[in-house]
Write an enzyme that holds these catalytic residues in place. Structure first.
Site, mmCIF file in Angstrom:
data_model
loop_
_atom_site.group_PDB
_atom_site.id
_atom_site.type_symbol
_atom_site.label_atom_id
_atom_site.label_comp_id
_atom_site.label_asym_id
_atom_site.label_seq_id
_atom_site.Cartn_x
_atom_site.Cartn_y
_atom_site.Cartn_z
ATOM 1 N N GLU A 135 33.745 5.822 97.149
ATOM 2 C CA GLU A 135 34.662 6.803 96.571
ATOM 3 C C GLU A 135 34.865 7.898 97.607
ATOM 4 O O GLU A 135 33.899 8.509 98.075
ATOM 5 C CB GLU A 135 34.049 7.365 95.290
ATOM 6 C CG GLU A 135 34.893 8.345 94.559
ATOM 7 C CD GLU A 135 34.235 8.837 93.258
ATOM 8 O OE1 GLU A 135 34.785 9.756 92.643
ATOM 9 O OE2 GLU A 135 33.152 8.304 92.881
ATOM 10 N N LEU A 136 36.098 8.133 97.978
ATOM 11 C CA LEU A 136 36.458 9.162 98.964
ATOM 12 C C LEU A 136 37.147 10.281 98.208
ATOM 13 O O LEU A 136 38.175 10.051 97.561
ATOM 14 C CB LEU A 136 37.363 8.568 100.033
ATOM 15 C CG LEU A 136 36.761 7.359 100.759
ATOM 16 C CD1 LEU A 136 37.821 6.642 101.579
ATOM 17 C CD2 LEU A 136 35.576 7.772 101.598
#
Length: 126
Positions: free
Chosen positions: A121-122
């Protein structure tokens, strides 16, 4: 006891060079070589140590498995720029952008997978 931060996380991977290539090329991390030719990926004040599946270092998790990790990484780069960067590299976005709740409040996130299928997850703080 008063815990302050995470120093490092260990990822068990199938192919260390493939993982190093993904995290350095796609996410801009730095490869670190330490100890007896061990590999890690450094970013900010943290790092991801890499263990080769079937040849993990002791002590290790009870059931080290490639693809079993879900990491949320905070980025200074805006999510819109990250999306463009991923597109130029041909990296598929699994989900997002979507608002989530991070450790310190709301975040805007996109999700990708690394070579082992770990969910990455960015995110940007909102």
């Amino acid at each position: 006891m008063n815990i302050d931060a995470i120093d490092h996380v260990v990822l068990t991977v199938r192919d260390i060079p493939a993982s190093v290539a993904f995290y350095t090329r796609v996410l801009g991390m730095r490869e670190v070589i330490f100890g007896d030719d061990r590999r890690a990926l450094a970013f900010g004040s943290c790092k991801l140590n890499l263990h080769q599946a079937g040849n993990e270092f002791e002590p290790k998790a009870a059931h080290p498995t490639p693809g079993a990790v879900d990491l949320c990484l905070l980025a200074r780069t805006p999510v819109a720029e990250i999306e463009r960067h991923l597109a130029t590299l041909g990296v598929a976005i699994e989900s997002g952008p979507i608002e989530r709740t991070g450790a310190l409040g709301p975040i805007l996130s996109i999700y990708v997978r690394d070579p082992d299928g770990n969910l990455i997850e960015l995110s940007n703080p909102l």
